[in-house]
Design a protein around this motif. Structure first.
Motif, PDB file in Angstrom:
ATOM      1  N   LYS A   1      13.913  60.740  57.485  1.00  0.00           N
ATOM      2  CA  LYS A   1      14.489  59.463  57.913  1.00  0.00           C
ATOM      3  C   LYS A   1      14.641  59.414  59.436  1.00  0.00           C
ATOM      4  O   LYS A   1      14.349  58.403  60.070  1.00  0.00           O
TER       5      LYS A   1
ATOM      6  N   ALA B   1      11.309  58.921  60.934  1.00  0.00           N
ATOM      7  CA  ALA B   1      10.877  57.526  60.770  1.00  0.00           C
ATOM      8  C   ALA B   1      11.596  56.613  61.767  1.00  0.00           C
ATOM      9  O   ALA B   1      10.975  55.758  62.412  1.00  0.00           O
ATOM     10  N   TYR B   2      12.907  56.822  61.908  1.00  0.00           N
ATOM     11  CA  TYR B   2      13.657  55.998  62.861  1.00  0.00           C
ATOM     12  C   TYR B   2      13.165  56.223  64.297  1.00  0.00           C
ATOM     13  O   TYR B   2      13.087  55.293  65.095  1.00  0.00           O
TER      14      TYR B   2
ATOM     15  N   ILE C   1      10.255  54.083  64.855  1.00  0.00           N
ATOM     16  CA  ILE C   1      10.624  52.676  65.113  1.00  0.00           C
ATOM     17  C   ILE C   1      11.034  52.495  66.569  1.00  0.00           C
ATOM     18  O   ILE C   1      10.669  51.516  67.222  1.00  0.00           O
TER      19      ILE C   1
ATOM     20  N   ASP D   1       8.232  51.795  68.708  1.00  0.00           N
ATOM     21  CA  ASP D   1       7.413  50.638  68.322  1.00  0.00           C
ATOM     22  C   ASP D   1       6.284  50.966  67.363  1.00  0.00           C
ATOM     23  O   ASP D   1       5.249  50.303  67.373  1.00  0.00           O
ATOM     24  N   MET D   2       6.462  52.016  66.554  1.00  0.00           N
ATOM     25  CA  MET D   2       5.404  52.344  65.591  1.00  0.00           C
ATOM     26  C   MET D   2       5.745  51.719  64.241  1.00  0.00           C
ATOM     27  O   MET D   2       6.880  51.351  63.975  1.00  0.00           O
ATOM     28  N   GLU D   3       4.718  51.620  63.378  1.00  0.00           N
ATOM     29  CA  GLU D   3       4.951  51.271  61.978  1.00  0.00           C
ATOM     30  C   GLU D   3       5.337  52.562  61.267  1.00  0.00           C
ATOM     31  O   GLU D   3       4.786  53.630  61.563  1.00  0.00           O
ATOM     32  N   VAL D   4       6.290  52.474  60.333  1.00  0.00           N
ATOM     33  CA  VAL D   4       6.748  53.684  59.657  1.00  0.00           C
ATOM     34  C   VAL D   4       6.910  53.442  58.167  1.00  0.00           C
ATOM     35  O   VAL D   4       7.151  52.318  57.729  1.00  0.00           O
ATOM     36  N   CYS D   5       6.771  54.511  57.404  1.00  0.00           N
ATOM     37  CA  CYS D   5       7.023  54.441  55.961  1.00  0.00           C
ATOM     38  C   CYS D   5       7.628  55.767  55.525  1.00  0.00           C
ATOM     39  O   CYS D   5       7.187  56.838  55.948  1.00  0.00           O
ATOM     40  N   TRP D   6       8.642  55.700  54.687  1.00  0.00           N
ATOM     41  CA  TRP D   6       9.373  56.874  54.189  1.00  0.00           C
ATOM     42  C   TRP D   6       9.439  56.754  52.680  1.00  0.00           C
ATOM     43  O   TRP D   6      10.039  55.818  52.181  1.00  0.00           O
ATOM     44  N   MET D   7       8.730  57.619  51.977  1.00  0.00           N
ATOM     45  CA  MET D   7       8.671  57.510  50.510  1.00  0.00           C
ATOM     46  C   MET D   7       9.201  58.792  49.889  1.00  0.00           C
ATOM     47  O   MET D   7       8.564  59.837  49.962  1.00  0.00           O
TER      48      MET D   7
END
Lengths: 356, 182
Positions: free
Chosen positions: B20, B23-24, B27, B30-36
């Motif tokens: 997390k 991922a933050y 952000i 300014d990047m795209e992020v995904c946390w699954m």
């Protein structure tokens, strides 16, 4: 100012409901969507906007609380996951029959029965064909990102009120549980005045009586009511189909997928193109109304379709109806909470469509 | 640039929160992020894992079967994910409790003795930040300043006093990570 946050799909939808000016949420916890109710409580939704947030004693109670509250013309929401949504089917049929707008979220898990808690898309038939009794349809929106979990809340409320019909957001365990960047929309204040001419809010002297019911014992009256409902559904098909076409312009083969499967297929399109296969993705955003026309048009110029769903093959039937035998339509999907990988999807395209 | 990462270990090691924070941090840049995450029963005491994707472009699948980087914190996860690293990719692991070492010779393998270091420095709770530091040394995809901003965003305010310690742990991780010798 828009606000960027890293959120789970379930959190984003709850935040969006608060921002969309929802007046009430009635729900009962079930994995994988328990964060919805938790978020409303953690965020003090009632303090923020005055909305009512209540944990009902069951899903059956939740949906009838929605029925009662929606009768007053307010923006009302509930959420659950597959087994809980099954319990709500009678209420949904009543809501559709009584023409009440509301928002229902289903974060689908593996089934049938109690199943498991992993992502699935096995509730497609129930969602788009009418899971309860009688001839009715729900407006069904399928988000495939956390951003859409937020964006589709005001959209679903708008469509529900436009047509006086329940709207369903059909998500899955993956979209509910994953975190992505969300650009949150500006809060919309709750409506203070109910202007809906059908809402029951206490009859004032001189006002005509209003009744909310799905019952009419006169079969001629009931047939007329059914014709009116069907006309609404045709209007939805005419005016409110939503979809996204990704790399379809030069495509020879089309994946059709929604929700998390659409995300996996985006990667599959990329992998297929690296192998020299011209693949594209047609992503239905509204599952009802279904993008039939767009699929029929594509069928005139592509060689085949692969419907990719986390089920034994449900949406594929609607794809076949739209394509109407012009080219091959096959299904690929995993079940029971297993999620297909982009590699598997490309392999299925090759084995079921290309190399046949 | 797209970086696809799997972080895997025991529940309670801070696997999900490390993802997390990463991922933050993305952000903040300014990047795209995904946390699954893996969710459900395996979180309660068994192995936990999370896929994190950072990219300059729209992110496609949140479910992957191969990764640019695997960050491995227990034996079960090493057994499960060593073969999911793309050829030429990175495997970073903590050798604490590992009995069967990594075998592949077509990937970069690095070791960070984070559990031992955290215990020695009495910062057990910052164990995952030592690992994160080691990763960022090898793949500096986000700047340290943005990681600190990411920490501020992802930690509740009552834990903001720990940000200094977390920063120290990240820097320590950067210092102690080393290439694994077969």
């Amino acid at each position: 100012m828009a606000e960027l946050r890293l959120m789970k799909g379930n959190e984003a939808i709850a935040e969006a409901a608060i921002r969309a000016g929802a007046d009430g949420y009635f729900g009962y916890p079930i994995t994988p969507q328990s964060e919805v109710l938790e978020y409303f409580m953690a965020e003090n939704a009632t303090e923020r906007t005055g909305m009512v947030v209540l944990q009902a004693e069951s899903e059956v109670a939740s949906i009838y609380m929605v029925y009662g509250a929606a009768s007053t013309g307010k923006k009302i929401m509930t959420s659950s996951s597959s087994p809980g949504i099954s319990l709500m089917q009678e209420g949904l049929s009543y809501l559709a029959g009584a023409e009440l707008p509301c928002l229902v979220l289903n974060v689908v898990r593996g089934g049938p029965g109690l199943g498991d808690i992993q992502p699935s898309q096995g509730d497609y038939f129930q969602s788009v064909k009418g899971g309860g009794h009688g001839d009715y349809k729900l407006i069904v929106l399928a988000p495939s990102s956390v951003q859409e979990m937020s964006d589709f809340v005001p959209l679903a409320f708008d469509l529900a009120f436009k047509y006086r019909n329940p709207a369903l957001i059909l998500a899955d365990g993956a979209i509910g549980q994953m975190m992505e960047k969300v650009d949150l929309f500006e809060p919309i204040p709750r409506k203070t005045e109910i202007t809906e001419p059908w809402a029951v809010k206490g009859k004032q002297p001189g006002e005509p009586k209003r009744t909310i019911t799905s019952l009419d014992l006169d079969p001629y009256g009931m047939e007329k009511h059914n014709e009116h409902l069907q006309a609404k559904y045709r209007a939805m098909e005419e005016n409110d189909v939503r979809y996204e076409a990704i790399q379809c312009d030069d495509a020879e083969y089309i994946f059709v997928a929604y929700g998390v499967s659409a995300r996996i297929c985006q990667k599959a399109v990329q992998l297929a193109r690296e192998k020299g296969i011209k693949a594209g993705l047609l992503r239905p955003i509204t599952l009802f109304p279904f993008p039939k026309k767009q699929l029929a048009e594509l069928a005139d110029r592509v060689k085949g379709f692969l419907a990719v769903e986390l089920s034994a093959g449900q949406m594929v039937e609607d794809v076949r109806l739209a394509v109407n035998g012009k080219v091959k339509v096959e299904h690929f999907g995993r079940m029971g909470g297993i999620v297909h990988s982009p590699f598997e999807v490309v392999a299925a395209l090759e084995s079921k469509i290309i190399n046949v | 640039m797209t970086e696809e990462i799997i972080i895997a270990g025991f529940g309670g090691q801070g696997v999900l929160s490390m993802g997390k924070i990463l991922a933050y941090s993305g952000i903040m840049q300014d990047m795209e992020v995904c946390w699954m995450p893996s969710y459900g029963p395996e979180m309660r005491g068994g192995t936990a894992n999370v896929t994190v994707i950072l990219s300059d472009e729209r992110i496609s699948s949140p479910i992957l079967n191969e990764f640019d980087t695997a960050i491995i914190l227990n034996q079960q996860s090493l057994d499960k994910f060593e073969h999911s690293v793309k050829p030429g990719g990175l495997l970073l692991f903590d050798n604490n409790g590992i009995t069967r070492m990594p075998q592949r010779n077509d990937i970069q393998i690095y070791c960070v003795e984070a559990a031992a270091e955290a215990s020695q420095l009495s910062m057990e709770k910052a164990f995952n930040m030592i690992v994160l530091g080691a990763y960022l040394k090898l793949k500096p995809i986000v700047e340290l300043d943005n990681v600190i901003k990411g920490l501020e965003k992802s930690l509740p305010e009552r834990h903001h006093h720990t940000i200094g310690t977390n920063r120290d742990a990240i820097v320590r991780g950067m210092e102690i990570v080393q290439q694994y010798q077969f």
